[in-house]
Design an enzyme around this catalytic site. Structure first.
Site, PDB file in Angstrom:
ATOM      1  CG  ASP A 115      13.064   7.277  12.378  1.00 44.56           C
ATOM      2  OD1 ASP A 115      13.498   6.545  11.471  1.00 44.56           O
ATOM      3  OD2 ASP A 115      12.567   6.849  13.420  1.00 44.56           O
ATOM      4  CB  ILE A 138       5.042   0.889   5.187  1.00 42.88           C
ATOM      5  CG1 ILE A 138       6.050  -0.008   5.905  1.00 42.88           C
ATOM      6  CG2 ILE A 138       5.395   1.045   3.725  1.00 42.88           C
ATOM      7  CD1 ILE A 138       5.939  -1.473   5.520  1.00 42.88           C
ATOM      8  CG  ASP A 139       7.489   0.926   9.891  1.00 41.74           C
ATOM      9  OD1 ASP A 139       7.025   0.001   9.209  1.00 41.74           O
ATOM     10  OD2 ASP A 139       8.706   1.050  10.132  1.00 41.74           O
ATOM     11  NE  ARG A 174      -2.542 -26.710   8.986  1.00 40.98           N
ATOM     12  CZ  ARG A 174      -2.175 -26.996   7.745  1.00 40.98           C
ATOM     13  NH1 ARG A 174      -2.288 -26.079   6.795  1.00 40.98           N
ATOM     14  NH2 ARG A 174      -1.677 -28.170   7.435  1.00 40.98           N
ATOM     15  CG  MET A 181       7.620  -5.121   7.582  1.00 42.21           C
ATOM     16  SD  MET A 181       8.221  -4.228   6.134  1.00 42.21           S
ATOM     17  CE  MET A 181       9.475  -5.358   5.546  1.00 42.21           C
ATOM     18  N   GLY A 182       6.619  -2.912  11.026  1.00 37.96           N
ATOM     19  CA  GLY A 182       6.225  -1.822  11.921  1.00 37.96           C
ATOM     20  C   GLY A 182       7.287  -1.481  12.952  1.00 37.96           C
ATOM     21  NE  ARG A 278       1.822 -26.295   9.382  1.00 35.46           N
ATOM     22  CZ  ARG A 278       1.724 -26.814   8.161  1.00 35.46           C
ATOM     23  NH1 ARG A 278       1.795 -26.021   7.105  1.00 35.46           N
ATOM     24  NH2 ARG A 278       1.541 -28.097   7.985  1.00 35.46           N
TER      25      ARG A 278
HETATM   26  O1  F6P Z   1      10.687   1.091   8.274  1.00 33.76           O
HETATM   27  C1  F6P Z   1      10.113   0.398   7.257  1.00 33.76           C
HETATM   28  C2  F6P Z   1      10.439  -1.055   7.352  1.00 33.76           C
HETATM   29  O2  F6P Z   1       9.753  -1.640   6.295  1.00 33.76           O
HETATM   30  C3  F6P Z   1      10.140  -1.714   8.693  1.00 33.76           C
HETATM   31  O3  F6P Z   1       8.791  -1.970   8.914  1.00 33.76           O
HETATM   32  C4  F6P Z   1      10.992  -2.941   8.606  1.00 33.76           C
HETATM   33  O4  F6P Z   1      11.343  -3.415   9.876  1.00 33.76           O
HETATM   34  C5  F6P Z   1      12.201  -2.451   7.895  1.00 33.76           C
HETATM   35  O5  F6P Z   1      11.807  -1.319   7.149  1.00 33.76           O
HETATM   36  C6  F6P Z   1      12.799  -3.484   6.986  1.00 33.76           C
HETATM   37  O6  F6P Z   1      13.947  -2.973   6.432  1.00 33.76           O
HETATM   38  P1  F6P Z   1      14.769  -3.697   5.291  1.00 33.76           P
HETATM   39  O7  F6P Z   1      14.112  -3.384   4.006  1.00 33.76           O
HETATM   40  O8  F6P Z   1      16.122  -3.139   5.409  1.00 33.76           O
HETATM   41  O9  F6P Z   1      14.707  -5.166   5.583  1.00 33.76           O
END
Ligand code: F6P
Length: 370
Positions: A115, A138-139, A174, A181-182, A278
């Site tokens: 975006d 990837i999100d 454990r 990510m996301g 953990r």
């Molecule tokens: O938007 C893709 C993404 O991989 C997110 O999931 C993550 O929060 C961000 O980019 C990480 O960005 P950077 O590579 O700048 O740490």
């Protein structure tokens, strides 16, 4: 008159499939058009830093993750930091970019990005330049498309690694927490959590309570399962609480980088259970390596559709997947109509509470922390 050139750039965090899109555009557009690729996203466009894109220079990249053009998640040319008389100032340098393209005979700019990157693509389209956007992240959180490439690869990686956590969690009795990510969308956690048999999936769209998470751990213990695997989206938060911010990246369209929720959760849970808790962060591993077959196919389709749109003059649009078919949508609609140069993020696609997979997770007995 010879056809004008096509330029491609990749911006924002890299995503598996970028190379496959470049590969497909080059093959679908050659030999009719010459192509160049700007390096490091918009920065390359400003610095006139480009490489020729031919069958030869793009050979063998279809399956490779990353981007042969390199990327940057900063560099908004409509609000760009430059030095003037030793002082750093912000300026709209988009005209320099357009002049660079005109000098090289570039008539169309294809922008592969999320975006933030596509917001600038929309702004170049507003200035009358021929622009086509291709959605990447990837999100999987971009509105107006059913899927972004890179998502399937990330889900595969997370699913596989949740399997690895399972065996070690079970061996030591454990509680293992994986942070994925996301940003503020829980797609990666939801898909891979179900596929990877997580016991608890925590996503930003459903604020969790510690009580419910602990309740799930204890209910598993009461049936003899003295271990639990939890997957949590980086942007998830406790009910009434805030997401944990890991770092601020200056000049980035989305300056906030989440990070730390798994550590917080581990600390909180440990006070209520006898097991060791953990945590680990899957981090950039989720974006690296080879592109999954599904993402290679999706990217190839996006690339070929982008080439078709160039041929038909369908500019100012983003390629999208609609009802399983390649289509396109106006960049104005995709990103909302924020002011030119704004770093406001576009319309994001979040997990709705009535999404089928939310119901599937619940039916499988997975706790969503609520
Ligand atoms: O938007 C893709 C993404 O991989 C997110 O999931 C993550 O929060 C961000 O980019 C990480 O960005 P950077 O590579 O700048 O740490």
């Amino acid at each position: 008159m010879a056809n004008k050139k096509i330029a491609i750039l990749t911006g924002g965090g890299d995503a598996p499939g970028l190379n496959a899109v470049i590969y497909a555009i080059v093959r679908a557009c050659r030999p009719k058009y010459d192509l160049i690729g700007y390096r490091f996203g918009y920065r390359g466009l400003y610095n006139n830093d480009f490489v020729p894109l031919t069958r030869d220079t793009t050979r063998g990249i279809l399956h490779r993750g990353g981007t042969m053009l390199f990327s940057s998640n900063k560099d908004n040319l409509f609000d760009y930091t430059i030095e003037e008389n030793g002082v750093k100032v912000k300026k709209d340098v988009s005209d320099v970019a357009i002049a660079n393209m005109e000098k090289e005979g570039v008539g169309t700019l294809v922008v592969l990005g999320g975006d933030g990157t596509l917001t600038s693509a929309r702004d170049f389209a507003r200035k009358g330049f021929n622009v086509i956007g291709v959605p990447k992240t990837i999100d999987n959180d971009l509105a107006s498309t059913e899927a972004t490439f890179g998502f399937d690869t990330a889900v595969n990686i997370v699913t596989e690694n949740l399997g690895r956590l399972h065996t070690t969690a079970e061996s030591h009795h454990r509680i293992m927490i994986a942070e994925v990510m996301g940003r503020s969308s829980g797609w990666i956690a939801l898909y891979s959590g179900i596929a990877g048999s997580a016991d608890v999936i925590l996503i930003p769209e459903i604020p969790y309570t510690l009580e419910k998470v602990v309740e799930k751990i204890k209910s598993r213990q009461s049936t003899g399962k003295n271990f639990t695997v939890i997957v949590v989206t980086e942007g998830a938060a406790e009910k009434g609480g805030q997401a944990v911010v890991g770092r601020i990246v200056e000049d980035s369209p989305d300056a906030i980088r989440f990070g730390g929720i798994a550590a917080k959760l581990a600390n909180d849970i440990e006070k209520h259970v006898d097991n060791e808790v953990r945590h680990c962060t899957f981090g950039h591993i989720q974006r690296g390596g080879e592109t999954s077959p599904a993402d290679r196919l999706l990217s190839a389709r996006y690339g070929v559709k982008a080439a078709d749109m160039i041929e038909k003059g369908q500019f100012g649009n983003m390629v999208c997947l609609r009802n399983g078919k390649m289509d396109f949508e106006s960049l104005e609609v995709v990103l909302g109509s924020s002011a030119t140069g704004s770093t406001a993020m576009g319309l994001s696609k979040r997990v709705s509470l009535d999404h089928e997979l939310v119901q599937v997770a619940r039916s499988l007995g997975i706790s969503l922390g609520d």
